[in-house]
Write a protein that holds these residues in place. Sequence first.
Motif, PDB file in Angstrom:
ATOM      1  N   GLY A 107      12.885 -15.297   0.673  1.00 43.91           N
ATOM      2  CA  GLY A 107      12.326 -15.415   2.007  1.00 43.91           C
ATOM      3  C   GLY A 107      11.877 -14.116   2.636  1.00 43.91           C
ATOM      4  O   GLY A 107      11.291 -14.131   3.720  1.00 43.91           O
ATOM      5  N   ASP A 108      12.104 -12.970   1.984  1.00 42.47           N
ATOM      6  CA  ASP A 108      11.683 -11.696   2.548  1.00 42.47           C
ATOM      7  C   ASP A 108      10.200 -11.446   2.305  1.00 42.47           C
ATOM      8  O   ASP A 108       9.585 -12.011   1.389  1.00 42.47           O
ATOM      9  N   TYR A 109       9.647 -10.574   3.125  1.00 40.39           N
ATOM     10  CA  TYR A 109       8.307 -10.019   2.909  1.00 40.39           C
ATOM     11  C   TYR A 109       8.497  -8.539   2.617  1.00 40.39           C
ATOM     12  O   TYR A 109       8.962  -7.782   3.472  1.00 40.39           O
ATOM     13  N   VAL A 110       8.157  -8.119   1.412  1.00 37.79           N
ATOM     14  CA  VAL A 110       8.370  -6.739   0.967  1.00 37.79           C
ATOM     15  C   VAL A 110       7.021  -6.022   0.908  1.00 37.79           C
ATOM     16  O   VAL A 110       6.110  -6.457   0.201  1.00 37.79           O
ATOM     17  N   VAL A 111       6.900  -4.937   1.653  1.00 33.68           N
ATOM     18  CA  VAL A 111       5.695  -4.113   1.627  1.00 33.68           C
ATOM     19  C   VAL A 111       5.983  -2.894   0.757  1.00 33.68           C
ATOM     20  O   VAL A 111       6.781  -2.032   1.119  1.00 33.68           O
ATOM     21  N   ALA A 112       5.357  -2.848  -0.415  1.00 29.93           N
ATOM     22  CA  ALA A 112       5.552  -1.741  -1.359  1.00 29.93           C
ATOM     23  C   ALA A 112       4.184  -1.129  -1.631  1.00 29.93           C
ATOM     24  O   ALA A 112       3.507  -1.467  -2.609  1.00 29.93           O
ATOM     25  N   THR A 113       3.757  -0.252  -0.747  1.00 26.21           N
ATOM     26  CA  THR A 113       2.427   0.329  -0.841  1.00 26.21           C
ATOM     27  C   THR A 113       2.531   1.804  -1.216  1.00 26.21           C
ATOM     28  O   THR A 113       3.523   2.473  -0.934  1.00 26.21           O
ATOM     29  N   GLY A 114       1.487   2.289  -1.864  1.00 27.10           N
ATOM     30  CA  GLY A 114       1.465   3.688  -2.285  1.00 27.10           C
ATOM     31  C   GLY A 114       2.369   4.001  -3.453  1.00 27.10           C
ATOM     32  O   GLY A 114       2.785   5.154  -3.627  1.00 27.10           O
ATOM     33  N   LEU A 115       2.692   3.016  -4.278  1.00 24.57           N
ATOM     34  CA  LEU A 115       3.510   3.270  -5.457  1.00 24.57           C
ATOM     35  C   LEU A 115       2.743   4.173  -6.428  1.00 24.57           C
ATOM     36  O   LEU A 115       1.566   3.940  -6.714  1.00 24.57           O
ATOM     37  N   LYS A 116       3.409   5.168  -6.980  1.00 27.56           N
ATOM     38  CA  LYS A 116       2.747   6.152  -7.838  1.00 27.56           C
ATOM     39  C   LYS A 116       2.766   5.689  -9.304  1.00 27.56           C
ATOM     40  O   LYS A 116       3.808   5.383  -9.850  1.00 27.56           O
TER      41      LYS A 116
END
Length: 307
Positions: free
Chosen positions: A293-302
């Motif tokens: 049920g979470d919303y995970v924002v994983a932006t800019g991963l290298k």
Amino acid sequence: MNNARQILLGLLGCTVLAGMTACSGDDDMTLPIDDGVKVRRLTITQTDDNTETRATLTDGDDGLTAKWTAGDALTYCNLSRTQQGDGVTPYSGELTAASTSVVSQFMGNVLCGNGDYLAVVYPATTTFTASDNTFSYTLPLTGQDGTLATLATSYHYVFGKALVTAMTDNTADATIGRMKSLLTVCKFSFVDKSNDAAIPIKTLTVSYGGSGGDAGKYPHTATVSIGVNTAQADVHATGATATEPLTVTCTTAQEAVYVALLPTSAQRTFSFTVTDGSGKTYSGTAKAKLTEGDYVVATGLKLTQNE
């Protein structure tokens, strides 16, 4: 990793009614007496008008918000009774959302009796099976295209449990409480580790990392199982045996992609490979615990460009 976790607001909408133990059921429930069971026009009413629900997902400053759209198709399965014949066949069929709003009634022709418990799932599915008083259906994870619109209509899997509370000869009423999202919605974007330049995403493959037996692989389907006495909180999606990575193919190269993934019981390493549409590929890993049920924002991963 920029991993801003926000609780997903979609797919919910429930309070407990007086005289009703909980929309999810209790361990001491018993099958209702067969009292005038027949196909009736059923109206299911969500009992909380303050929490947003499902269908059109919008990404904003406060995370994901959602609402139902009139005509959205759901599936019901009667958990309190089955058809007996050559095998055990569930009573199931289609429901539709009645209005475009954050909380909607759901309507359909349902075989039911007073006191029956119904599983209600979105998106609509025809894969309910029954065995030993357990009902199951399958969630496909393949075919995602990285867009929020496709995720909302095809991969934003929602489950709820409704109770038939009243009926006439031809109609019935039921209530449903707060529905739950079974997966984790993730937003990914990537940069080149050497210069922090954004990587356009044409395809993304996701797999488990580490050294376990599922390393380099990811489930392509999951199964949801429930019985009449199963509490809604105890209903989860269980991934099938993984044999290869999960691939997300975008129609055109995108700056970011939205992907529905299975929750994890603890922090895990994930491996990513991105192609940018011009022949370049990039790879890397990141660690995260994905919560139902979470919303995970994983932006800019290298990621590192492959030779």
